[in-house]
Design an enzyme around this catalytic site. Structure first.
Site, PDB file in Angstrom:
ATOM      1  N   ASP A 172      39.160  17.585  31.078  1.00 31.18           N
ATOM      2  CA  ASP A 172      40.369  17.860  31.857  1.00 31.18           C
ATOM      3  C   ASP A 172      39.986  18.216  33.295  1.00 31.18           C
ATOM      4  O   ASP A 172      40.690  17.860  34.244  1.00 31.18           O
ATOM      5  CB  ASP A 172      41.161  19.010  31.231  1.00 31.18           C
ATOM      6  CG  ASP A 172      41.932  18.567  29.995  1.00 31.18           C
ATOM      7  OD1 ASP A 172      42.271  17.370  29.913  1.00 31.18           O
ATOM      8  OD2 ASP A 172      42.179  19.412  29.113  1.00 31.18           O
ATOM      9  N   GLY A 173      38.872  18.926  33.444  1.00 32.47           N
ATOM     10  CA  GLY A 173      38.386  19.282  34.782  1.00 32.47           C
ATOM     11  C   GLY A 173      38.118  18.040  35.621  1.00 32.47           C
ATOM     12  O   GLY A 173      38.349  18.037  36.840  1.00 32.47           O
ATOM     13  N   ASN A 189      47.587  21.701  37.694  1.00 32.68           N
ATOM     14  CA  ASN A 189      47.591  22.815  36.734  1.00 32.68           C
ATOM     15  C   ASN A 189      48.284  24.054  37.300  1.00 32.68           C
ATOM     16  O   ASN A 189      49.277  24.501  36.761  1.00 32.68           O
ATOM     17  CB  ASN A 189      46.159  23.236  36.386  1.00 32.68           C
ATOM     18  CG  ASN A 189      45.606  22.535  35.156  1.00 32.68           C
ATOM     19  OD1 ASN A 189      46.310  21.801  34.491  1.00 32.68           O
ATOM     20  ND2 ASN A 189      44.346  22.783  34.858  1.00 32.68           N
ATOM     21  N   GLU A 190      47.707  24.597  38.370  1.00 37.80           N
ATOM     22  CA  GLU A 190      48.251  25.852  38.892  1.00 37.80           C
ATOM     23  C   GLU A 190      47.651  26.243  40.231  1.00 37.80           C
ATOM     24  O   GLU A 190      46.618  25.730  40.641  1.00 37.80           O
ATOM     25  CB  GLU A 190      48.014  27.014  37.918  1.00 37.80           C
ATOM     26  CG  GLU A 190      46.610  27.603  37.862  1.00 37.80           C
ATOM     27  CD  GLU A 190      45.598  26.771  37.110  1.00 37.80           C
ATOM     28  OE1 GLU A 190      44.748  26.156  37.789  1.00 37.80           O
ATOM     29  OE2 GLU A 190      45.642  26.706  35.874  1.00 37.80           O
ATOM     30  N   ARG A 236      51.133  44.569  42.556  1.00 38.94           N
ATOM     31  CA  ARG A 236      49.776  44.989  42.889  1.00 38.94           C
ATOM     32  C   ARG A 236      48.945  44.811  41.641  1.00 38.94           C
ATOM     33  O   ARG A 236      49.305  45.282  40.561  1.00 38.94           O
ATOM     34  CB  ARG A 236      49.744  46.441  43.341  1.00 38.94           C
ATOM     35  CG  ARG A 236      48.342  46.878  43.728  1.00 38.94           C
ATOM     36  CD  ARG A 236      48.340  48.180  44.485  1.00 38.94           C
ATOM     37  NE  ARG A 236      47.057  48.360  45.126  1.00 38.94           N
ATOM     38  CZ  ARG A 236      46.805  49.249  46.060  1.00 38.94           C
ATOM     39  NH1 ARG A 236      47.766  50.034  46.479  1.00 38.94           N
ATOM     40  NH2 ARG A 236      45.599  49.363  46.581  1.00 38.94           N
ATOM     41  N   ALA A 266      46.714  41.311  35.246  1.00 36.16           N
ATOM     42  CA  ALA A 266      46.485  42.760  35.306  1.00 36.16           C
ATOM     43  C   ALA A 266      47.271  43.459  36.414  1.00 36.16           C
ATOM     44  O   ALA A 266      46.693  43.965  37.388  1.00 36.16           O
ATOM     45  CB  ALA A 266      44.982  43.045  35.449  1.00 36.16           C
TER      46      ALA A 266
END
Ligand code: NAP
Ligand code: MN
Length: 265
Positions: free
Chosen positions: A45-46, A120-121, A146, A183
């Site tokens: 895919d890369g 992809n993104e 943040r 996160a």
């Protein structure tokens, strides 16, 4: 048929590329690296992401076929040992064109405006600590972020980085963008929704940098660093990426085979 080949660079992929060129010549396909109609990606895919970005400026005129020389991929869905079969389909059949949505961003820096497309993104991360950003949806304040970063993915990218962050897997017929958090810190000042959000086509979000900060921006597999980003506008692009389908391979089957294995009862 005018074609080009992009391979991963390992011996197996290079060997398969040589074999493809032989078969292509036998079938009268014409090698044209500058203006191909079909781009064959050999690797993973890369490798298809790489092929996409090689031809991103003529994306409306190109269609991509992915052959995998490792494990089954989402874009690379032909097996190495199916090469002959693929070439014979390409020579004889008219494929169904499957078109997947792309994400676009417009970056405002202190001096310029830059536009990019992702298959992809887009990923944003802070370089010197946490990323601080205001996120607006359709020109209204949505949340103050943040944390480590933000991932904005396409439907076909939803099975990549987005999925590792707990984002939903989205069928590529749903023209949308998914915003997932990496996160996030939640306190009185910075408060985010926590769950990932799906924006439909014709909506947009702006990520507004809330301080002078260095930001690492990744577009699929390509990373760069900016120190003067003011804001980034994200939306579903009007352009799409095309994949010729010579045989059906439904998205949900690829999801099942890639993540759950072949022998699910
Ligand atoms: P990589 O580190 O080799 O890619 C990570 C893995 O993602 C590889 O197994 C790759 O498959 C797979 N992948 C790529 N696109 C996918 C898709 N649409 N659906 C499901 N899996 C997908 O780097 P790369 O090959 O250059 O790929 C870049 C991509 O890596 C980025 O676009 C991002 O989505 C992903 N990534 C994931 C994480 C994470 O999950 N924590 C972190 C950073 C980046 P192949 O082995 O077939 O190439
Ligand atoms: Mn890879």
């Amino acid at each position: 048929m005018k074609y080009a080949v992009v391979d991963r660079g390992d011996e197996r992929s290079k060997e398969l590329a040589r074999r493809f060129h032989e078969l292509a010549a036998q079938n009268g396909f014409q090698l044209d690296e500058a203006k191909p109609e079909i781009v064959i990606s050999i690797g993973g895919d890369g490798t298809l992401l790489q092929a996409f970005h090689n031809y991103v400026n003529s994306i409306s005129d190109v269609a991509f076929i992915g052959i995998h020389t490792g494990h089954l991929g989402f874009y690379a869905d032909w097996n190495a040992d199916e090469l002959e079969e693929l070439v014979s389909f390409m020579a004889k059949e008219t494929p169904i064109m499957v078109r997947y949505p792309l994400a676009q961003i417009e970056i405002e820096t202190s001096t310029e405006t830059l536009n990019y497309l992702a298959l992809n993104e887009f990923t944003l991360k802070g370089v010197d600590g946490t990323l601080m950003a205001q996120i607006d949806v359709n020109d209204e304040l949505f949340e103050m972020f943040r944390g480590d970063g933000i991932v904005i993915s396409t439907p076909s990218g939803s099975t990549a980085y987005n999925k590792s962050l707990g984002g939903a897997v989205v069928h590529p017929s749903i023209e949308s963008l998914q915003i997932a958090e990496i996160a996030s810190i939640n306190n009185r000042v910075f408060r985010t929704l926590g769950s990932s959000v799906l924006l439909p086509k014709h909506h947009h979000c702006d990520i507004i940098s809330k301080k002078d900060q260095r930001i690492q921006l990744s577009i699929d597999h390509i990373s760069m660093m900016y120190s003067d980003i003011r804001s980034i506008r994200c939306s579903v692009s009007n352009r799409k990426v095309s994949f010729p389908r010579y045989r059906p391979f439904p998205f949900w089957n690829r999801v099942r085979e890639a993540f759950l294995g072949y022998d699910v009862q």
